[in-house]
Design a protein around this motif. Structure first.
Motif, mmCIF file in Angstrom:
data_model
loop_
_atom_site.group_PDB
_atom_site.id
_atom_site.type_symbol
_atom_site.label_atom_id
_atom_site.label_comp_id
_atom_site.label_asym_id
_atom_site.label_seq_id
_atom_site.Cartn_x
_atom_site.Cartn_y
_atom_site.Cartn_z
ATOM 1 N N GLN A 1 0.707 -1.240 0.164
ATOM 2 C CA GLN A 1 0.030 0.111 -0.078
ATOM 3 C C GLN A 1 0.857 1.365 -0.237
ATOM 4 O OE1 GLN A 1 -3.774 0.036 1.678
ATOM 5 N NE2 GLN A 1 -3.811 1.958 2.912
ATOM 6 N N VAL A 2 0.259 2.498 -0.700
ATOM 7 C CA VAL A 2 1.202 3.409 -0.908
ATOM 8 C C VAL A 2 -0.004 4.567 -0.608
ATOM 9 C CG1 VAL A 2 2.314 5.162 -2.940
ATOM 10 C CG2 VAL A 2 2.493 2.995 -3.173
ATOM 11 N N GLU A 3 0.873 5.012 0.566
ATOM 12 C CA GLU A 3 0.158 6.371 1.233
ATOM 13 C C GLU A 3 0.512 7.775 1.552
ATOM 14 O OE1 GLU A 3 -1.054 6.359 5.378
ATOM 15 O OE2 GLU A 3 -2.289 3.940 5.044
ATOM 16 N N GLY A 4 -0.152 8.865 0.650
ATOM 17 C CA GLY A 4 1.043 10.442 1.113
ATOM 18 C C GLY A 4 1.907 10.519 1.994
ATOM 19 N N GLY A 5 2.533 10.859 0.895
ATOM 20 C CA GLY A 5 4.881 11.314 2.002
ATOM 21 C C GLY A 5 3.943 12.889 2.000
ATOM 22 N N GLU A 6 5.621 13.474 1.763
ATOM 23 C CA GLU A 6 5.547 15.099 2.179
ATOM 24 C C GLU A 6 5.931 15.453 0.122
ATOM 25 O OE1 GLU A 6 8.839 18.326 2.797
ATOM 26 O OE2 GLU A 6 8.468 16.394 3.793
ATOM 27 N N LYS A 7 6.549 14.713 -0.601
ATOM 28 C CA LYS A 7 5.662 15.407 -2.372
ATOM 29 C C LYS A 7 5.827 14.039 -3.240
ATOM 30 C CE LYS A 7 8.195 17.688 -5.314
ATOM 31 N NZ LYS A 7 9.277 18.307 -6.031
ATOM 32 N N TYR A 8 6.126 13.129 -3.011
ATOM 33 C CA TYR A 8 5.541 11.762 -3.441
ATOM 34 C C TYR A 8 6.347 10.451 -2.509
ATOM 35 C CZ TYR A 8 6.683 14.406 -7.836
ATOM 36 O OH TYR A 8 5.744 15.606 -8.710
ATOM 37 N N ALA A 9 5.242 9.495 -3.017
ATOM 38 C CA ALA A 9 5.536 8.188 -2.201
ATOM 39 C C ALA A 9 5.110 7.347 -3.091
ATOM 40 C CB ALA A 9 4.340 8.454 -1.353
ATOM 41 N N THR B 1 -6.021 -3.298 -7.956
ATOM 42 C CA THR B 1 -5.806 -2.417 -6.780
ATOM 43 C C THR B 1 -7.176 -1.846 -6.626
ATOM 44 O OG1 THR B 1 -4.737 -0.196 -7.245
ATOM 45 C CG2 THR B 1 -5.808 -1.287 -8.777
ATOM 46 N N ARG B 2 -6.724 -1.410 -5.367
ATOM 47 C CA ARG B 2 -7.976 -0.464 -4.791
ATOM 48 C C ARG B 2 -7.005 0.760 -4.494
ATOM 49 N NH1 ARG B 2 -9.278 -2.924 0.453
ATOM 50 N NH2 ARG B 2 -7.687 -2.521 1.239
ATOM 51 N N TYR B 3 -7.955 2.447 -4.705
ATOM 52 C CA TYR B 3 -7.902 3.427 -4.111
ATOM 53 C C TYR B 3 -8.419 4.039 -2.988
ATOM 54 C CZ TYR B 3 -10.123 4.440 -7.967
ATOM 55 O OH TYR B 3 -10.998 4.859 -9.148
ATOM 56 N N SER B 4 -8.239 4.999 -2.526
ATOM 57 C CA SER B 4 -8.909 5.962 -1.788
ATOM 58 C C SER B 4 -8.093 7.347 -1.218
ATOM 59 C CB SER B 4 -9.347 5.453 -0.111
ATOM 60 O OG SER B 4 -8.555 5.617 0.691
ATOM 61 N N GLY B 5 -9.455 8.566 -1.555
ATOM 62 C CA GLY B 5 -8.628 9.664 -1.807
ATOM 63 C C GLY B 5 -8.329 10.515 -2.384
ATOM 64 N N ILE B 6 -8.725 9.873 -4.085
ATOM 65 C CA ILE B 6 -7.638 10.453 -4.866
ATOM 66 C C ILE B 6 -8.367 11.491 -5.443
ATOM 67 C CG2 ILE B 6 -7.232 10.399 -7.467
ATOM 68 C CD1 ILE B 6 -5.893 8.410 -5.154
ATOM 69 N N VAL C 1 -1.808 -2.313 -3.664
ATOM 70 C CA VAL C 1 -1.799 -3.546 -5.196
ATOM 71 C C VAL C 1 -1.713 -4.647 -4.677
ATOM 72 C CG1 VAL C 1 -0.765 -4.026 -7.602
ATOM 73 C CG2 VAL C 1 -0.798 -2.020 -7.045
ATOM 74 N N LYS C 2 -2.610 -5.573 -5.173
ATOM 75 C CA LYS C 2 -2.211 -6.934 -4.556
ATOM 76 C C LYS C 2 -2.112 -7.920 -5.853
ATOM 77 C CE LYS C 2 -6.637 -8.145 -3.319
ATOM 78 N NZ LYS C 2 -7.719 -8.427 -2.307
ATOM 79 N N ASP C 3 -1.719 -9.251 -6.118
ATOM 80 C CA ASP C 3 -1.395 -10.251 -6.948
ATOM 81 C C ASP C 3 -0.983 -9.482 -8.435
ATOM 82 O OD1 ASP C 3 -3.595 -11.676 -5.468
ATOM 83 O OD2 ASP C 3 -5.310 -10.832 -6.036
ATOM 84 N N ALA C 4 -0.424 -9.133 -7.700
ATOM 85 C CA ALA C 4 0.579 -8.401 -8.917
ATOM 86 C C ALA C 4 1.514 -9.697 -9.960
ATOM 87 C CB ALA C 4 1.578 -7.252 -8.858
ATOM 88 N N GLU C 5 1.613 -9.737 -11.392
ATOM 89 C CA GLU C 5 2.512 -10.280 -11.704
ATOM 90 C C GLU C 5 3.236 -9.768 -12.795
ATOM 91 O OE1 GLU C 5 0.649 -14.056 -12.341
ATOM 92 O OE2 GLU C 5 -1.031 -13.875 -13.168
ATOM 93 N N ILE C 6 4.280 -10.195 -13.500
ATOM 94 C CA ILE C 6 4.671 -9.881 -15.092
ATOM 95 C C ILE C 6 4.998 -11.270 -15.768
ATOM 96 C CG2 ILE C 6 6.064 -8.581 -16.475
ATOM 97 C CD1 ILE C 6 6.544 -6.332 -13.820
ATOM 98 N N VAL C 7 4.052 -11.462 -16.234
ATOM 99 C CA VAL C 7 4.357 -12.611 -17.311
ATOM 100 C C VAL C 7 4.867 -12.767 -18.999
ATOM 101 C CG1 VAL C 7 3.191 -14.306 -18.051
ATOM 102 C CG2 VAL C 7 2.297 -13.773 -16.091
ATOM 103 N N PRO C 8 6.167 -12.858 -19.404
ATOM 104 C CA PRO C 8 6.345 -13.239 -20.247
ATOM 105 C C PRO C 8 5.725 -13.485 -21.534
ATOM 106 C CG PRO C 8 8.456 -13.129 -18.693
ATOM 107 C CD PRO C 8 6.549 -13.715 -17.605
ATOM 108 N N ILE C 9 5.337 -12.848 -22.062
ATOM 109 C CA ILE C 9 4.493 -13.802 -23.249
ATOM 110 C C ILE C 9 5.791 -13.745 -24.891
ATOM 111 C CG2 ILE C 9 2.656 -13.839 -22.760
ATOM 112 C CD1 ILE C 9 1.869 -11.336 -23.914
ATOM 113 N N LYS C 10 4.777 -14.383 -25.388
ATOM 114 C CA LYS C 10 5.877 -14.439 -27.279
ATOM 115 C C LYS C 10 5.195 -13.166 -27.592
ATOM 116 C CE LYS C 10 6.524 -17.700 -31.284
ATOM 117 N NZ LYS C 10 8.158 -16.998 -31.565
ATOM 118 N N SER C 11 6.396 -12.409 -28.735
ATOM 119 C CA SER C 11 6.409 -11.740 -29.281
ATOM 120 C C SER C 11 6.692 -11.387 -31.464
ATOM 121 C CB SER C 11 7.204 -10.843 -29.161
ATOM 122 O OG SER C 11 7.014 -9.785 -29.554
ATOM 123 N N GLU C 12 5.726 -11.237 -31.580
ATOM 124 C CA GLU C 12 5.546 -11.365 -33.294
ATOM 125 C C GLU C 12 6.684 -10.575 -33.671
ATOM 126 O OE1 GLU C 12 4.477 -13.877 -34.927
ATOM 127 O OE2 GLU C 12 3.979 -14.529 -32.612
#
Length: 129
Positions: free
Chosen positions: A1-9, A32-37, A114-125
């Motif tokens: 989870q990312v929460e606002g800091g001073e300038k960027y988080a 993903t989910r978010y609040s207060g945007i 963010v949860k259940d994130a995955e990065i899956v390589p897939i064949k590229s033409e």
């Protein structure tokens, strides 16, 4: 989870040198989910692939999830990022780059998870051998 800091988080996972990701497309997905945007205040979360140089400066960002005003419950995101796109962006930067999966949030401003994130390589033409 990312929460606002001073300038960027942000929260990030180092994936490795960009040149390791030029041979296949990548399927990036998760939930993903978010609040207060509030975009009127400059809130603009980004979840996706970020390439940083050795100084930690952004070289390029490829967003993978969308965020709207207010709050949300958990919802899925998914994006295929073509190897040719990563190559094109990387070629614009002569210095070595490192690729990260990252969620960033301008502050002050809500929170993003963010949860259940995955990065899956897939064949590229279009990818080069």
């Amino acid at each position: 989870q990312v929460e606002g800091g001073e300038k960027y988080a942000f929260r990030q996972i180092r994936l490795g040198p960009v040149e390791n990701f030029l041979k296949c497309d990548l399927l990036v997905r998760g939930r993903t989910r978010y609040s207060g945007i509030d975009r009127a205040k400059g809130d603009s979360p980004v979840t996706g692939l970020w390439a940083l140089n050795a100084k930690g400066e952004n070289a390029f960002i490829i967003p993978c999830a969308q965020y709207f005003l207010g709050d949300s419950e958990w919802y899925p995101f998914e994006r295929v990022i073509e190897a040719v796109r990563i190559r094109r962006y990387a070629n614009e930067h002569p210095e070595p780059l490192t690729l990260y999966f990252r969620t960033g949030l301008r502050c002050p401003g809500g929170s993003v998870a963010v949860k259940d994130a995955e990065i899956v390589p897939i064949k590229s033409e279009m990818a080069e051998d």
